[in-house]
Design an enzyme around this catalytic site. Structure first.
Site, PDB file in Angstrom:
ATOM      1  N   CYS A 101       0.959  -1.085  -0.153  1.00  0.00           N
ATOM      2  CA  CYS A 101       0.182   0.506  -0.368  1.00  0.00           C
ATOM      3  C   CYS A 101       1.081   1.322  -0.258  1.00  0.00           C
ATOM      4  CB  CYS A 101      -0.979  -0.599   1.413  1.00  0.00           C
ATOM      5  SG  CYS A 101      -2.505   1.167   1.354  1.00  0.00           S
ATOM      6  N   HIS A 143      -9.237  -3.801  -2.127  1.00  0.00           N
ATOM      7  CA  HIS A 143      -8.430  -3.549  -1.389  1.00  0.00           C
ATOM      8  C   HIS A 143      -8.742  -1.456  -1.378  1.00  0.00           C
ATOM      9  CE1 HIS A 143      -3.989  -2.078  -0.422  1.00  0.00           C
ATOM     10  NE2 HIS A 143      -4.169  -1.369  -0.669  1.00  0.00           N
ATOM     11  N   GLU A 144      -9.315  -1.360  -3.005  1.00  0.00           N
ATOM     12  CA  GLU A 144      -9.048   0.293  -2.298  1.00  0.00           C
ATOM     13  C   GLU A 144     -10.447   1.000  -2.101  1.00  0.00           C
ATOM     14  OE1 GLU A 144      -6.921   2.471  -2.639  1.00  0.00           O
ATOM     15  OE2 GLU A 144      -5.123   1.078  -4.052  1.00  0.00           O
ATOM     16  N   HIS A 147     -10.627   1.032   1.400  1.00  0.00           N
ATOM     17  CA  HIS A 147      -9.475   2.261   1.701  1.00  0.00           C
ATOM     18  C   HIS A 147     -11.275   3.478   2.711  1.00  0.00           C
ATOM     19  CE1 HIS A 147      -5.012   2.735   2.207  1.00  0.00           C
ATOM     20  NE2 HIS A 147      -5.814   1.885   0.535  1.00  0.00           N
TER      21      HIS A 147
END
Length: 173
Positions: A101, A143-144, A147
């Site tokens: 990351c 993954h994004e 966030h």
């Protein structure tokens, strides 16, 4: 003017906040943010970046897979802005893969993710898009998306034995 913007790092409280819905997609601020995110992810050798990583707590991220020094086997795709994204459905199959990351430099983790996902998002032209993603692109999206929910990949690693430094990871690939 398109520019790269600073990437905040783990410890900054914005990374742990739930991002807010983007209302004015055509607004100058959001359109510039999209361009700046694309420039930043490219310059940083990333394959994705979320707005919260540049201290902008919006439900917006870029998926920009391409081979680079951090991900030499990544598939090639055009950088895509995904605004107010959702995971509509997912496979039962979960696969572990190594992730890093830009907000947590120097560390990689073996992270379980759904192998296939069905998603919906609004593009930068206010068009609703639906897609099925699999493998590495599905991993980037998840993954994004984390966030936007105030999560980082370290939250998903099942054991500290599944962490390594970036230097060691690069030696092993």
């Amino acid at each position: 003017m398109i520019e790269t913007v600073p990437i905040i790092q783990l410890g900054n409280p914005i990374l742990r906040q739930k991002a807010v819905w983007v209302e004015d997609i055509h607004g100058e601020h959001i359109q510039k943010l999209i361009d700046d995110l694309i420039a930043t992810v490219s310059q940083a050798n990333g394959v994705g970046i979320a707005a919260p990583q540049v201290a902008e707590s919006y439900r917006l991220f870029i998926v920009a897979s391409r081979p680079n020094s951090r991900y030499p086997d990544a598939p090639e795709m055009e950088p895509t802005a995904m605004i107010n994204p959702k995971i509509i459905a997912h496979s039962t199959e979960v696969v572990k893969g190594w992730e890093g990351c830009l907000s947590i430099p120097g560390i990689r983790g073996l992270v379980p993710r759904y192998q296939e996902i069905e998603i919906e998002y609004t593009d930068r032209n206010c068009q609703i898009q639906k897609q099925e993603l699999s493998d590495f692109i599905a991993r980037i999206f998840q993954h994004e998306y984390d966030h936007l929910e105030g999560k980082v990949f370290l939250d998903r690693v099942e054991s500290t034995y599944e962490l390594m430094t970036e230097t060691e990871y690069q030696k092993q690939i």
